[in-house]
Design a protein around this motif. Structure first.
Motif, PDB file in Angstrom:
ATOM      1  N   VAL A 243       1.140  -1.667   0.045  1.00  0.00           N
ATOM      2  CA  VAL A 243       0.114  -0.258   0.059  1.00  0.00           C
ATOM      3  C   VAL A 243       1.040   1.157   0.353  1.00  0.00           C
ATOM      4  CG1 VAL A 243      -1.240   1.389   1.043  1.00  0.00           C
ATOM      5  CG2 VAL A 243      -1.820  -1.143   1.363  1.00  0.00           C
ATOM      6  N   ASP A 244       0.441   2.468  -1.099  1.00  0.00           N
ATOM      7  CA  ASP A 244       1.193   3.593  -1.098  1.00  0.00           C
ATOM      8  C   ASP A 244       0.365   4.762   0.046  1.00  0.00           C
ATOM      9  OD1 ASP A 244      -0.772   4.510  -2.545  1.00  0.00           O
ATOM     10  OD2 ASP A 244       0.269   4.075  -4.280  1.00  0.00           O
ATOM     11  N   GLU A 245       0.621   6.188  -0.262  1.00  0.00           N
ATOM     12  CA  GLU A 245       0.570   6.729   0.426  1.00  0.00           C
ATOM     13  C   GLU A 245      -0.088   7.755  -0.540  1.00  0.00           C
ATOM     14  OE1 GLU A 245       3.580   8.726   2.032  1.00  0.00           O
ATOM     15  OE2 GLU A 245       4.412   7.960   3.560  1.00  0.00           O
ATOM     16  N   MET A 246      -1.026   7.635  -1.257  1.00  0.00           N
ATOM     17  CA  MET A 246      -1.375   8.197  -2.370  1.00  0.00           C
ATOM     18  C   MET A 246      -2.688   7.357  -3.082  1.00  0.00           C
ATOM     19  SD  MET A 246       0.062  10.773  -2.723  1.00  0.00           S
ATOM     20  CE  MET A 246      -0.576  11.558  -4.371  1.00  0.00           C
ATOM     21  N   ASP A 247      -3.468   6.523  -1.816  1.00  0.00           N
ATOM     22  CA  ASP A 247      -4.909   5.807  -2.292  1.00  0.00           C
ATOM     23  C   ASP A 247      -4.732   4.482  -3.442  1.00  0.00           C
ATOM     24  OD1 ASP A 247      -7.206   5.039  -1.251  1.00  0.00           O
ATOM     25  OD2 ASP A 247      -8.195   6.514  -2.219  1.00  0.00           O
ATOM     26  N   GLY A 248      -3.483   4.338  -3.510  1.00  0.00           N
ATOM     27  CA  GLY A 248      -3.233   3.391  -4.474  1.00  0.00           C
ATOM     28  C   GLY A 248      -2.199   2.003  -3.999  1.00  0.00           C
ATOM     29  N   ALA A 249      -2.490   1.524  -4.381  1.00  0.00           N
ATOM     30  CA  ALA A 249      -1.295   0.002  -4.020  1.00  0.00           C
ATOM     31  C   ALA A 249      -0.621  -0.759  -5.720  1.00  0.00           C
ATOM     32  CB  ALA A 249      -2.669  -1.244  -3.663  1.00  0.00           C
ATOM     33  N   ILE A 250       0.534  -1.402  -5.299  1.00  0.00           N
ATOM     34  CA  ILE A 250       1.144  -1.806  -6.027  1.00  0.00           C
ATOM     35  C   ILE A 250       1.020  -3.656  -5.532  1.00  0.00           C
ATOM     36  CG2 ILE A 250       3.307  -2.898  -6.953  1.00  0.00           C
ATOM     37  CD1 ILE A 250       4.351  -0.296  -6.170  1.00  0.00           C
ATOM     38  N   LEU A 251       0.347  -4.319  -6.725  1.00  0.00           N
ATOM     39  CA  LEU A 251      -0.084  -6.066  -5.994  1.00  0.00           C
ATOM     40  C   LEU A 251       1.359  -6.861  -7.109  1.00  0.00           C
ATOM     41  CD1 LEU A 251      -3.821  -6.378  -7.320  1.00  0.00           C
ATOM     42  CD2 LEU A 251      -2.450  -5.483  -5.116  1.00  0.00           C
ATOM     43  N   HIS A 252       2.119  -7.585  -6.287  1.00  0.00           N
ATOM     44  CA  HIS A 252       2.520  -8.837  -6.367  1.00  0.00           C
ATOM     45  C   HIS A 252       2.435  -9.823  -6.718  1.00  0.00           C
ATOM     46  CE1 HIS A 252       5.733  -5.525  -4.794  1.00  0.00           C
ATOM     47  NE2 HIS A 252       5.211  -5.438  -4.295  1.00  0.00           N
ATOM     48  N   VAL A 253       2.804 -10.094  -7.847  1.00  0.00           N
ATOM     49  CA  VAL A 253       1.529 -11.705  -8.615  1.00  0.00           C
ATOM     50  C   VAL A 253       2.436 -12.490  -8.626  1.00  0.00           C
ATOM     51  CG1 VAL A 253       0.383 -12.702 -10.109  1.00  0.00           C
ATOM     52  CG2 VAL A 253       0.107 -10.333 -10.161  1.00  0.00           C
ATOM     53  N   SER A 254       2.945 -13.515  -7.951  1.00  0.00           N
ATOM     54  CA  SER A 254       3.854 -14.570  -7.342  1.00  0.00           C
ATOM     55  C   SER A 254       3.079 -16.217  -8.666  1.00  0.00           C
ATOM     56  CB  SER A 254       4.475 -15.113  -6.013  1.00  0.00           C
ATOM     57  OG  SER A 254       4.469 -13.948  -5.989  1.00  0.00           O
ATOM     58  N   PRO A 255       3.995 -15.991  -9.285  1.00  0.00           N
ATOM     59  CA  PRO A 255       4.484 -17.552  -9.638  1.00  0.00           C
ATOM     60  C   PRO A 255       4.386 -19.134  -9.171  1.00  0.00           C
ATOM     61  CG  PRO A 255       5.757 -16.509 -11.324  1.00  0.00           C
ATOM     62  CD  PRO A 255       4.997 -15.738  -9.654  1.00  0.00           C
ATOM     63  N   CYS A 256       3.731 -19.274  -8.378  1.00  0.00           N
ATOM     64  CA  CYS A 256       3.845 -20.366  -7.173  1.00  0.00           C
ATOM     65  C   CYS A 256       3.488 -21.482  -8.007  1.00  0.00           C
ATOM     66  CB  CYS A 256       2.961 -20.109  -6.128  1.00  0.00           C
ATOM     67  SG  CYS A 256       2.873 -19.668  -5.005  1.00  0.00           S
ATOM     68  N   LYS A 257       3.234 -22.062  -8.612  1.00  0.00           N
ATOM     69  CA  LYS A 257       3.044 -23.386 -10.232  1.00  0.00           C
ATOM     70  C   LYS A 257       3.053 -22.766 -11.317  1.00  0.00           C
ATOM     71  CE  LYS A 257       0.523 -27.708 -10.352  1.00  0.00           C
ATOM     72  NZ  LYS A 257      -0.282 -28.954 -10.111  1.00  0.00           N
ATOM     73  N   ASN A 258       3.471 -23.571 -12.416  1.00  0.00           N
ATOM     74  CA  ASN A 258       3.750 -23.352 -13.545  1.00  0.00           C
ATOM     75  C   ASN A 258       3.861 -23.799 -14.278  1.00  0.00           C
ATOM     76  OD1 ASN A 258       3.337 -22.419 -16.213  1.00  0.00           O
ATOM     77  ND2 ASN A 258       4.730 -19.895 -15.640  1.00  0.00           N
ATOM     78  N   ARG A 259       2.955 -24.906 -14.667  1.00  0.00           N
ATOM     79  CA  ARG A 259       3.376 -26.194 -15.344  1.00  0.00           C
ATOM     80  C   ARG A 259       4.348 -25.630 -17.226  1.00  0.00           C
ATOM     81  NH1 ARG A 259      -1.405 -29.890 -14.785  1.00  0.00           N
ATOM     82  NH2 ARG A 259      -1.054 -30.174 -12.958  1.00  0.00           N
ATOM     83  N   GLU A 260       4.342 -24.774 -17.100  1.00  0.00           N
ATOM     84  CA  GLU A 260       4.663 -24.187 -18.399  1.00  0.00           C
ATOM     85  C   GLU A 260       5.919 -23.400 -18.453  1.00  0.00           C
ATOM     86  OE1 GLU A 260       4.326 -25.808 -20.911  1.00  0.00           O
ATOM     87  OE2 GLU A 260       2.127 -27.123 -20.254  1.00  0.00           O
ATOM     88  N   GLY A 261       6.285 -22.833 -17.184  1.00  0.00           N
ATOM     89  CA  GLY A 261       7.172 -21.913 -17.276  1.00  0.00           C
ATOM     90  C   GLY A 261       8.191 -21.760 -16.021  1.00  0.00           C
TER      91      GLY A 261
END
Length: 248
Positions: free
Chosen positions: A202-220
């Motif tokens: 969460v940032d200070e400007m009422d926004g956020a950064i979403l971090h997307v983690s590939p925990c399983k990926n059969r093709e990559g």
């Protein structure tokens, strides 16, 4: 996310897991709207007004508060032309759909458009009424496994990419730390081709950064710890997600 070889392939089943309010529904909605593909979205977790205002803000870039005000004030006509250009996206708002309901809606989509959707979203998988009673922890896990197998088969039969949203275990429910594969509720990691977890900063400007983690990926690339992720900037005013490194 392409840098980590994350692709939503037709005929495959994926799972996106995160804590409540982290942004998994917005992730799925942005994917559905910007993918420029036929979509059937089972929105059991959000009502029509919520999805309409979010979708309009994402597509137009207008502030969601203004969009809501125009919807409530019966002054929404200016958006209809833009929304009509996404005629191949259909939403279903049944709060507790059964497997037969899902099959019926998929067949109806085929009847209307002459093809199955390229993307089918189930938001959330636990809202779907399965055939296995979840009257215990073991029954809950077994039922989720059976549901995943059903959706994986559905993806193969229809040629759609089936994306299901899901919850995480309690210690990761605040969504502020990387979520490993073991943090997915019910430990249902066997069936999906792709499993993504999302945590936020969460940032200070009422926004956020979403971090997307590939925990399983059969093709990559995959990192079961969740500590490797791609980052998306969330604009709280218009619900849009953009790559953190995108100059736009």
């Amino acid at each position: 996310m392409a840098r980590q070889e994350v692709e939503f392939r037709r005929g495959e089943f994926s799972l996106v897991a995160a804590g409540p309010g982290t942004g998994k529904s917005l992730f799925a909605l942005n994917l559905a709207l910007h993918g420029n593909i036929p979509v059937l979205y089972f929105s059991a977790d959000s009502n029509a007004a919520t999805q309409l205002t979010r979708s309009t803000a994402i597509l137009t870039g207008d502030n969601i508060r203004d969009v809501k005000a125009k919807l409530l004030g019966d002054n929404f006509d200016q958006y209809m032309g833009r929304l009509n250009k996404r005629w191949w996206i259909r939403f279903d708002y049944d709060a507790r759909p059964t497997l037969k309901d899902i099959e019926l809606k998929l067949r109806s989509y085929f009847e209307v458009f002459g093809m199955f959707p390229h993307l089918t979203v189930c938001d959330n998988i636990t809202n779907v009424v399965g055939d296995t009673p979840a009257d215990s922890a073991e029954g809950f896990t077994f039922g989720l496994e059976a549901m995943c197998e059903y959706m994986s088969d559905m993806a193969r039969v229809t040629g759609s990419h089936v994306l299901a949203l899901h919850h995480v275990v309690g210690e990761f429910s605040d969504g502020l730390a990387p979520i490993p594969l073991s943090g997915v509720k019910g430990k249902i990691g066997r069936v999906p081709n792709l499993i993504l977890t999302i945590h936020k900063e969460v940032d200070e400007m009422d926004g956020a950064i979403l971090h997307v983690s590939p925990c399983k990926n059969r093709e990559g690339f995959a990192d079961p710890s969740g500590n490797t992720f791609s980052s998306l900037v969330f604009n709280a005013s218009n619900m849009q997600l953009t790559d953190v490194e995108d100059p736009l």
